[in-house]
Write a protein that holds these residues in place. Structure first.
Motif, mmCIF file in Angstrom:
data_model
loop_
_atom_site.group_PDB
_atom_site.id
_atom_site.type_symbol
_atom_site.label_atom_id
_atom_site.label_comp_id
_atom_site.label_asym_id
_atom_site.label_seq_id
_atom_site.Cartn_x
_atom_site.Cartn_y
_atom_site.Cartn_z
ATOM 1 N N VAL A 208 0.863 -1.174 0.000
ATOM 2 C CA VAL A 208 0.000 0.000 0.000
ATOM 3 C C VAL A 208 0.904 1.230 0.000
ATOM 4 O O VAL A 208 1.584 1.496 0.998
ATOM 5 N N ILE A 209 0.937 1.947 -1.118
ATOM 6 C CA ILE A 209 1.784 3.145 -1.175
ATOM 7 C C ILE A 209 0.929 4.328 -0.717
ATOM 8 O O ILE A 209 -0.094 4.647 -1.341
ATOM 9 N N VAL A 210 1.372 4.938 0.379
ATOM 10 C CA VAL A 210 0.530 5.957 1.011
ATOM 11 C C VAL A 210 0.224 7.110 0.052
ATOM 12 O O VAL A 210 -0.925 7.529 -0.094
ATOM 13 N N ALA A 211 1.258 7.609 -0.646
ATOM 14 C CA ALA A 211 1.041 8.760 -1.534
ATOM 15 C C ALA A 211 0.070 8.411 -2.665
ATOM 16 O O ALA A 211 -0.713 9.262 -3.097
ATOM 17 N N CYS A 212 0.111 7.157 -3.146
ATOM 18 C CA CYS A 212 -0.829 6.748 -4.207
ATOM 19 C C CYS A 212 -2.253 6.828 -3.681
ATOM 20 O O CYS A 212 -3.150 7.354 -4.346
ATOM 21 N N CYS A 213 -2.458 6.274 -2.471
ATOM 22 C CA CYS A 213 -3.806 6.305 -1.894
ATOM 23 C C CYS A 213 -4.269 7.749 -1.708
ATOM 24 O O CYS A 213 -5.423 8.077 -1.995
ATOM 25 N N GLN A 214 -3.322 8.601 -1.245
ATOM 26 C CA GLN A 214 -3.684 10.016 -1.050
ATOM 27 C C GLN A 214 -4.127 10.635 -2.369
ATOM 28 O O GLN A 214 -5.123 11.354 -2.433
ATOM 29 N N ASN A 215 -3.376 10.339 -3.439
ATOM 30 C CA ASN A 215 -3.726 10.928 -4.739
ATOM 31 C C ASN A 215 -5.036 10.370 -5.275
ATOM 32 O O ASN A 215 -5.864 11.112 -5.794
ATOM 33 N N VAL A 216 -5.215 9.054 -5.148
ATOM 34 C CA VAL A 216 -6.484 8.463 -5.618
ATOM 35 C C VAL A 216 -7.643 9.147 -4.887
ATOM 36 O O VAL A 216 -8.636 9.550 -5.507
ATOM 37 N N GLN A 217 -7.470 9.307 -3.591
ATOM 38 C CA GLN A 217 -8.540 9.939 -2.812
ATOM 39 C C GLN A 217 -8.758 11.398 -3.253
ATOM 40 O O GLN A 217 -9.893 11.832 -3.465
ATOM 41 N N ALA A 218 -7.650 12.138 -3.441
ATOM 42 C CA ALA A 218 -7.768 13.557 -3.809
ATOM 43 C C ALA A 218 -8.435 13.703 -5.176
ATOM 44 O O ALA A 218 -9.302 14.565 -5.371
ATOM 45 N N TRP A 219 -8.057 12.856 -6.133
ATOM 46 C CA TRP A 219 -8.609 13.004 -7.489
ATOM 47 C C TRP A 219 -10.069 12.550 -7.553
ATOM 48 O O TRP A 219 -10.871 13.145 -8.265
ATOM 49 N N MET A 220 -10.400 11.474 -6.786
ATOM 50 C CA MET A 220 -11.815 11.057 -6.751
ATOM 51 C C MET A 220 -12.655 12.152 -6.097
ATOM 52 O O MET A 220 -13.771 12.424 -6.524
ATOM 53 N N THR A 221 -12.092 12.791 -5.060
ATOM 54 C CA THR A 221 -12.824 13.870 -4.398
ATOM 55 C C THR A 221 -13.079 15.003 -5.391
ATOM 56 O O THR A 221 -14.172 15.554 -5.468
ATOM 57 N N LYS A 222 -12.052 15.333 -6.195
ATOM 58 C CA LYS A 222 -12.222 16.397 -7.189
ATOM 59 C C LYS A 222 -13.270 15.999 -8.235
ATOM 60 O O LYS A 222 -14.068 16.824 -8.667
ATOM 61 N N ALA A 223 -13.244 14.717 -8.651
ATOM 62 C CA ALA A 223 -14.230 14.256 -9.640
ATOM 63 C C ALA A 223 -15.636 14.400 -9.062
ATOM 64 O O ALA A 223 -16.556 14.884 -9.742
ATOM 65 N N ILE A 224 -15.807 13.998 -7.803
ATOM 66 C CA ILE A 224 -17.135 14.072 -7.181
ATOM 67 C C ILE A 224 -17.558 15.538 -7.017
ATOM 68 O O ILE A 224 -18.707 15.899 -7.313
ATOM 69 N N GLU A 225 -16.608 16.384 -6.599
ATOM 70 C CA GLU A 225 -16.935 17.816 -6.447
ATOM 71 C C GLU A 225 -17.338 18.419 -7.799
ATOM 72 O O GLU A 225 -18.305 19.173 -7.883
ATOM 73 N N ALA A 226 -16.578 18.062 -8.845
ATOM 74 C CA ALA A 226 -16.884 18.619 -10.167
ATOM 75 C C ALA A 226 -18.249 18.126 -10.643
ATOM 76 O O ALA A 226 -19.063 18.906 -11.150
ATOM 77 N N ALA A 227 -18.519 16.824 -10.459
ATOM 78 C CA ALA A 227 -19.817 16.282 -10.890
ATOM 79 C C ALA A 227 -20.947 16.950 -10.117
ATOM 80 O O ALA A 227 -22.013 17.240 -10.673
ATOM 81 N N THR A 228 -20.710 17.224 -8.831
ATOM 82 C CA THR A 228 -21.742 17.857 -8.014
ATOM 83 C C THR A 228 -21.993 19.278 -8.507
ATOM 84 O O THR A 228 -23.138 19.705 -8.617
ATOM 85 N N SER A 229 -20.897 19.990 -8.853
ATOM 86 C CA SER A 229 -21.129 21.374 -9.268
ATOM 87 C C SER A 229 -21.607 21.471 -10.712
ATOM 88 O O SER A 229 -22.298 22.413 -11.072
ATOM 89 N N ILE A 230 -21.278 20.489 -11.551
ATOM 90 C CA ILE A 230 -21.756 20.548 -12.946
ATOM 91 C C ILE A 230 -23.144 19.932 -13.069
ATOM 92 O O ILE A 230 -24.038 20.494 -13.696
ATOM 93 N N ASN A 231 -23.303 18.747 -12.473
ATOM 94 C CA ASN A 231 -24.560 18.009 -12.680
ATOM 95 C C ASN A 231 -25.532 18.140 -11.508
ATOM 96 O O ASN A 231 -26.667 17.704 -11.605
#
Ligand SMILES: C[S@@+](CC[C@H](N)C(=O)[O-])C[C@H]1O[C@@H](n2cnc3c(N)ncnc32)[C@H](O)[C@@H]1O
Length: 383
Positions: free
Chosen positions: A276-299
């Motif tokens: 489990v690479i900590v920085a990878c998990c952090q990035n996956v989490q950060a990018w999924m959060t951005k995707a969800i935020e963007a979908a929430t604000s667009i859709n």
């Protein structure tokens, strides 16, 4: 429900569609069905073909077509001028919509067209649109990856107007940056889809006269990539694409780009079941959060897209890697100093007989993790 728009004059653009109340992103502004429909063909339509399809319509539909904008191009008949200024090309048909045809173009649109297989279409707000603001779509999906000069040539050749949207009217230095970003968008987007970047150079020779030539029509033929992208490339390209689209205020594709960056990085990490690479998990989490935020604000927060991304992210978190990552974040690992100073990765394993095995975790520094991965790589390549 009352429609949130009205059709009225737009300065220098003929008619346009304007919000009569504030329209939140994700709102369906307008639904429309084609009034005129012709089978798609590669060569140009003749006046006769367009007239034949028009003649099939009832009187009311004919009147709706004939009241549309004629555009600025020199075709022989008024019907052809209207058809050319208002048609949308799909895979199997070319159609004219009576209401959508009133929407003007911007290279930084605040709305997008979602068309179903039966060709009914919805115009959905992709940004908040204030009361009194004009609603814009983009007339060409490839504009996201085109320089201002090429957009100008395309719009002038096919529609006969000069776009003065915020992206086209940038001061010279900002325009250079915007052009560079859009060219990169085109390269990244094509490669992510598995194709060589499209060759837009022909557009530099596009004029209102050459616009109707067949050679100009088929300029977007795409060559498959010779070497498919690797997983790290997929993640990196999607991340870069997301950032460039955001910088260009092109919100529609941002959601997929962030989600795909997260997905491919997670895929890459899961190739090692026990690391489990900590920085990878952090990035996956950060990018999924951005995707969800963007979908929430667009859709919108209640949209199917925002919900399905939320579900997807919750499902990913049931995978051991993310469970361990969450435990480390919450300080739930047995030894609170477990990751201190060596917080690059955690190696997970099972200890003991199958019926009563326990999960073991070992902290790895960057150097230890890299050495372990290299050792495995050597073993695989020597097989
Ligand atoms: C599909 S129609 C859009 C509605 C049209 N303005 C009307 O009056 O019905 C396309 C035509 O609108 C005009 N148009 C669209 N977007 C424009 C823009 N950004 N600037 C100037 N004219 C525009 C051009 O004349 C173009 O040929």
């Amino acid at each position: 429900m009352a429609e949130p728009y009205k059709i009225t004059q737009s300065e220098g653009k003929g008619s346009g569609v304007f919000a009569i109340s504030t329209i939140p992103p994700g709102t369906t502004i307008m639904c429309d069905t084609p009034v005129l429909k012709l089978p798609r063909k590669l060569a140009q339509y003749t006046d006769e073909e367009v007239f034949r399809a028009f003649k099939e319509l009832d009187e009311d539909s004919q009147a709706r077509v004939m009241e549309l904008h004629e555009g600025h191009r020199a075709f022989k008949t008024k019907l052809m001028r209207i058809f050319k200024a208002n048609n949308f090309g799909y895979e199997r048909f070319c159609v004219v919509y009576p209401k959508v045809s009133r929407i003007n173009h911007s290279c930084v649109p605040n709305a997008a067209m979602n068309t179903r297989e039966n060709l009914t279409t919805e115009i959905v707000a992709t940004q908040p649109i204030r009361k009194g603001e004009e609603v814009y779509i983009t007339y060409n999906g490839l504009f996201e990856g085109m320089t201002a000069g090429r957009r100008y040539r395309t719009l002038r050749a096919y529609y006969g107007f000069e776009c003065r949207c915020p992206a086209c009217a940038l001061p010279p230095n900002d325009l250079i940056l915007s052009d560079a970003r859009r060219q990169l968008i085109s390269v990244l987007d094509a490669k992510i889809r598995g194709f060589e970047p499209p060759n837009f150079h022909l557009i530099d020779h596009l004029t209102p006269t050459t616009a109707e030539q067949l050679a100009m029509q088929i300029r977007y033929d795409r060559m498959p990539l010779e070497t498919p992208l690797t997983l790290p490339e997929r993640a990196a390209y999607n991340l870069m694409l997301a950032k460039l689209l955001q910088a260009e205020h092109l919100t529609t594709s941002v959601v997929d780009a962030y989600r795909n960056a997260a997905y491919h990085l997670a895929e890459q990490m899961l190739q090692h079941e026990d690391i489990v690479i900590v920085a990878c998990c952090q990035n996956v989490q950060a990018w999924m959060t951005k995707a969800i935020e963007a979908a929430t604000s667009i859709n919108g927060v209640e949209s199917a897209r925002a919900k399905s991304l939320g579900d997807e992210w919750r499902e990913w978190q049931t995978v051991d890697h993310f469970k361990v990552y969450n435990m480390s974040r919450q300080g739930n690992l047995t030894d609170p100093g477990f990751l201190d100073g060596r917080d690059f990765a955690v190696r997970i394993g099972m200890f003991g007989p199958a019926h009563c095995s326990v999960l073991t975790m070992t902290a790895l520094s960057r150097r230890e993790c890299r050495a372990l991965m290299q050792e495995r790589l050597q073993k695989t390549s020597s097989l």
